[in-house]
Scaffold this motif. Structure first.
Motif, PDB file in Angstrom:
ATOM      1  N   GLY A 247       0.421  -1.288   0.135  1.00  4.95           N
ATOM      2  CA  GLY A 247      -0.350   0.009  -0.039  1.00  4.95           C
ATOM      3  C   GLY A 247       0.854   1.100   0.136  1.00  4.95           C
ATOM      4  O   GLY A 247       0.275   2.022   0.284  1.00  4.95           O
ATOM      5  N   HIS A 248       2.346   1.077  -0.392  1.00  8.45           N
ATOM      6  CA  HIS A 248       2.947   2.397  -0.117  1.00  8.45           C
ATOM      7  C   HIS A 248       2.872   2.700  -1.482  1.00  8.45           C
ATOM      8  O   HIS A 248       2.415   2.150  -2.792  1.00  8.45           O
ATOM      9  N   THR A 249       3.087   4.097  -1.481  1.00  8.60           N
ATOM     10  CA  THR A 249       3.530   5.290  -3.112  1.00  8.60           C
ATOM     11  C   THR A 249       4.690   5.897  -2.575  1.00  8.60           C
ATOM     12  O   THR A 249       4.778   6.115  -1.652  1.00  8.60           O
ATOM     13  N   ALA A 250       4.981   6.303  -3.572  1.00  3.77           N
ATOM     14  CA  ALA A 250       6.579   7.484  -3.706  1.00  3.77           C
ATOM     15  C   ALA A 250       7.092   5.911  -2.675  1.00  3.77           C
ATOM     16  O   ALA A 250       6.825   5.109  -2.773  1.00  3.77           O
ATOM     17  N   SER A 251       8.483   6.997  -2.200  1.00  2.00           N
ATOM     18  CA  SER A 251       8.827   6.485  -1.073  1.00  2.00           C
ATOM     19  C   SER A 251       8.056   6.826   0.655  1.00  2.00           C
ATOM     20  O   SER A 251       8.982   7.181   1.794  1.00  2.00           O
ATOM     21  N   LEU A 252       6.561   7.309   0.473  1.00  2.00           N
ATOM     22  CA  LEU A 252       5.749   6.360   1.831  1.00  2.00           C
ATOM     23  C   LEU A 252       5.231   5.353   1.945  1.00  2.00           C
ATOM     24  O   LEU A 252       4.388   4.456   1.844  1.00  2.00           O
ATOM     25  N   PHE A 253       6.166   4.944   3.136  1.00  2.00           N
ATOM     26  CA  PHE A 253       6.353   3.330   3.329  1.00  2.00           C
ATOM     27  C   PHE A 253       5.461   3.254   4.601  1.00  2.00           C
ATOM     28  O   PHE A 253       5.244   4.103   5.505  1.00  2.00           O
ATOM     29  N   PRO A 254       4.711   2.450   4.635  1.00  2.00           N
ATOM     30  CA  PRO A 254       3.525   2.237   6.321  1.00  2.00           C
ATOM     31  C   PRO A 254       4.723   2.626   7.585  1.00  2.00           C
ATOM     32  O   PRO A 254       5.991   2.054   7.835  1.00  2.00           O
ATOM     33  N   SER A 255       4.513   3.063   8.931  1.00  4.26           N
ATOM     34  CA  SER A 255       4.622   3.490   9.694  1.00  4.26           C
ATOM     35  C   SER A 255       5.878   4.338   9.766  1.00  4.26           C
ATOM     36  O   SER A 255       6.544   5.041  10.791  1.00  4.26           O
ATOM     37  N   GLU A 256       6.335   4.758   8.353  1.00  4.31           N
ATOM     38  CA  GLU A 256       7.510   5.747   8.338  1.00  4.31           C
ATOM     39  C   GLU A 256       7.037   7.348   9.418  1.00  4.31           C
ATOM     40  O   GLU A 256       5.727   7.558   8.542  1.00  4.31           O
ATOM     41  N   LYS A 257       7.789   7.817   9.840  1.00  2.75           N
ATOM     42  CA  LYS A 257       8.100   9.476   9.870  1.00  2.75           C
ATOM     43  C   LYS A 257       7.288   9.992   8.905  1.00  2.75           C
ATOM     44  O   LYS A 257       6.907  10.720   9.314  1.00  2.75           O
ATOM     45  N   VAL A 258       7.875   9.839   7.685  1.00  2.00           N
ATOM     46  CA  VAL A 258       7.426  10.687   6.777  1.00  2.00           C
ATOM     47  C   VAL A 258       5.894  11.204   6.263  1.00  2.00           C
ATOM     48  O   VAL A 258       5.454  11.522   5.790  1.00  2.00           O
ATOM     49  N   LEU A 259       5.338   9.774   6.752  1.00  2.00           N
ATOM     50  CA  LEU A 259       3.874  10.305   6.561  1.00  2.00           C
ATOM     51  C   LEU A 259       3.182  11.268   7.613  1.00  2.00           C
ATOM     52  O   LEU A 259       2.430  11.129   6.568  1.00  2.00           O
ATOM     53  N   ASP A 260       4.028  11.241   8.613  1.00  2.00           N
ATOM     54  CA  ASP A 260       3.245  12.566   9.340  1.00  2.00           C
ATOM     55  C   ASP A 260       3.897  13.926   8.594  1.00  2.00           C
ATOM     56  O   ASP A 260       3.618  14.960   9.199  1.00  2.00           O
ATOM     57  N   GLU A 261       4.444  13.638   7.886  1.00  2.00           N
ATOM     58  CA  GLU A 261       5.098  14.860   7.672  1.00  2.00           C
ATOM     59  C   GLU A 261       4.055  16.351   6.669  1.00  2.00           C
ATOM     60  O   GLU A 261       3.214  15.530   5.687  1.00  2.00           O
ATOM     61  N   HIS A 262       4.389  16.995   7.318  1.00  2.00           N
ATOM     62  CA  HIS A 262       2.552  18.301   6.861  1.00  2.00           C
ATOM     63  C   HIS A 262       3.417  19.084   5.768  1.00  2.00           C
ATOM     64  O   HIS A 262       2.429  19.929   5.894  1.00  2.00           O
ATOM     65  N   GLU A 263       4.635  19.593   6.245  1.00  2.00           N
ATOM     66  CA  GLU A 263       5.792  20.916   5.599  1.00  2.00           C
ATOM     67  C   GLU A 263       6.281  21.000   4.529  1.00  2.00           C
ATOM     68  O   GLU A 263       6.253  21.622   3.593  1.00  2.00           O
ATOM     69  N   LYS A 264       7.355  19.971   4.819  1.00  2.00           N
ATOM     70  CA  LYS A 264       8.382  19.677   3.608  1.00  2.00           C
ATOM     71  C   LYS A 264       7.763  18.832   2.451  1.00  2.00           C
ATOM     72  O   LYS A 264       6.852  18.607   2.317  1.00  2.00           O
ATOM     73  N   TRP A 265       7.885  19.515   1.535  1.00  3.18           N
ATOM     74  CA  TRP A 265       7.318  19.506  -0.148  1.00  3.18           C
ATOM     75  C   TRP A 265       8.587  17.738  -0.601  1.00  3.18           C
ATOM     76  O   TRP A 265       7.899  16.606  -1.027  1.00  3.18           O
ATOM     77  N   VAL A 266       9.814  17.718   0.176  1.00  2.53           N
ATOM     78  CA  VAL A 266      10.787  16.537  -0.014  1.00  2.53           C
ATOM     79  C   VAL A 266      11.229  16.423   1.077  1.00  2.53           C
ATOM     80  O   VAL A 266      11.856  16.681   2.334  1.00  2.53           O
ATOM     81  N   ASP A 267      11.444  15.128   1.231  1.00  4.05           N
ATOM     82  CA  ASP A 267      12.233  14.329   2.686  1.00  4.05           C
ATOM     83  C   ASP A 267      12.795  13.302   1.947  1.00  4.05           C
ATOM     84  O   ASP A 267      12.340  12.403   1.351  1.00  4.05           O
ATOM     85  N   ALA A 268      14.194  12.906   3.183  1.00  4.14           N
ATOM     86  CA  ALA A 268      15.174  11.982   2.730  1.00  4.14           C
ATOM     87  C   ALA A 268      15.214  11.490   4.139  1.00  4.14           C
ATOM     88  O   ALA A 268      14.960  12.455   4.836  1.00  4.14           O
TER      89      ALA A 268
END
Length: 236
Positions: free
Chosen positions: A144-165
């Motif tokens: 169910g991931h898309t882009a590099s938005l993988f389950p349970s990763e912190k990046v899923l909570d990002e609301h400000e950044k447009w790009v994250d690593a």
């Protein structure tokens, strides 16, 4: 939201290529450019191969298209795992793109976290502070991931950044990705997800309870301009 279920993959790929052509024409007519973010993987590769054929290539004003990526493995551009390498081989090396309008998600001599900041600025240089892509091509993994938005990763909570690593422990490598906020700004989004292995996750994304920590594709707004191309095996 529009969901199209295809009988075979050849038809799906052709419809995806047709969609790219149609949206490019509309955007260029309106803005004199077409700004896109592409995905890696076998499905996009099949679409890119089609776009590189004479039938499609001659319908597109390649020198007016700006190419970004949705996500990337943090590997050199000549690495076999690189989404950019695949796209160059399947498409860019075969059509008259403006190489200055191509923005790979990798740079030598810099950390992925620092380059994520640079990449966001590159996007703003083209799209301004609104950051509205004309078209984003997405896939969906079996989880169910898309882009590099993988389950349970912190990046899923990002609301400000447009790009994250970040470092993805299960894959033992860094990933760089567009975040949900910037993806959701896009004028048009096409998700391609098919095959038996995608059936469970796709059903949960579309019909299950809202749980993006487990099924990150749910973070992407199913609004006007959102299309899903799938097949009977995945749709069930």
């Amino acid at each position: 939201m529009s969901i199209t279920v295809f009988d075979n993959l050849d038809t799906l790929y052709k419809k995806a290529a047709d969609t790219f052509v149609d949206l490019s024409k509309k955007s260029i007519l309106k803005h004199n450019r077409f700004v896109v973010a592409l995905s890696g993987g076998s499905s996009p590769k099949a679409i890119f191969n089609l776009l590189a054929t004479q039938e499609y290539a001659e319908k597109i004003e390649w020198n007016k298209i700006y190419f970004f990526w949705v996500d990337e493995r943090w590997v050199a551009l000549d690495d076999e795992k690189s989404n950019a390498k695949m796209t160059f081989e399947a498409l860019f090396d075969k059509v008259p793109v403006n190489k200055e309008y191509i923005f790979p998600m990798y740079k030598e001599g810099i950390s992925p976290e620092e380059y994520a900041k640079e990449y966001e600025q590159e996007i703003k240089n083209i799209l301004g502070n609104e950051g509205v892509f004309d078209f984003i091509l997405l896939g969906m993994g079996d989880d169910g991931h898309t882009a590099s938005l993988f389950p349970s990763e912190k990046v899923l909570d990002e609301h400000e950044k447009w790009v994250d690593a970040y470092y993805l422990k299960p894959q033992e490598m860094f990933r760089i990705t567009l975040t949900a906020p910037i993806i959701n700004k896009a004028e048009n989004i096409l998700v391609v997800a098919f095959g038996e292995s995608k059936k469970h996750a796709l059903n949960e994304v579309l019909n299950g309870e809202y749980n993006p920590k487990l099924y990150p594709l749910q973070l992407i707004d199913r609004k006007e301009g959102f299309q899903l191309f799938t097949d009977e095996k995945a749709r069930g």
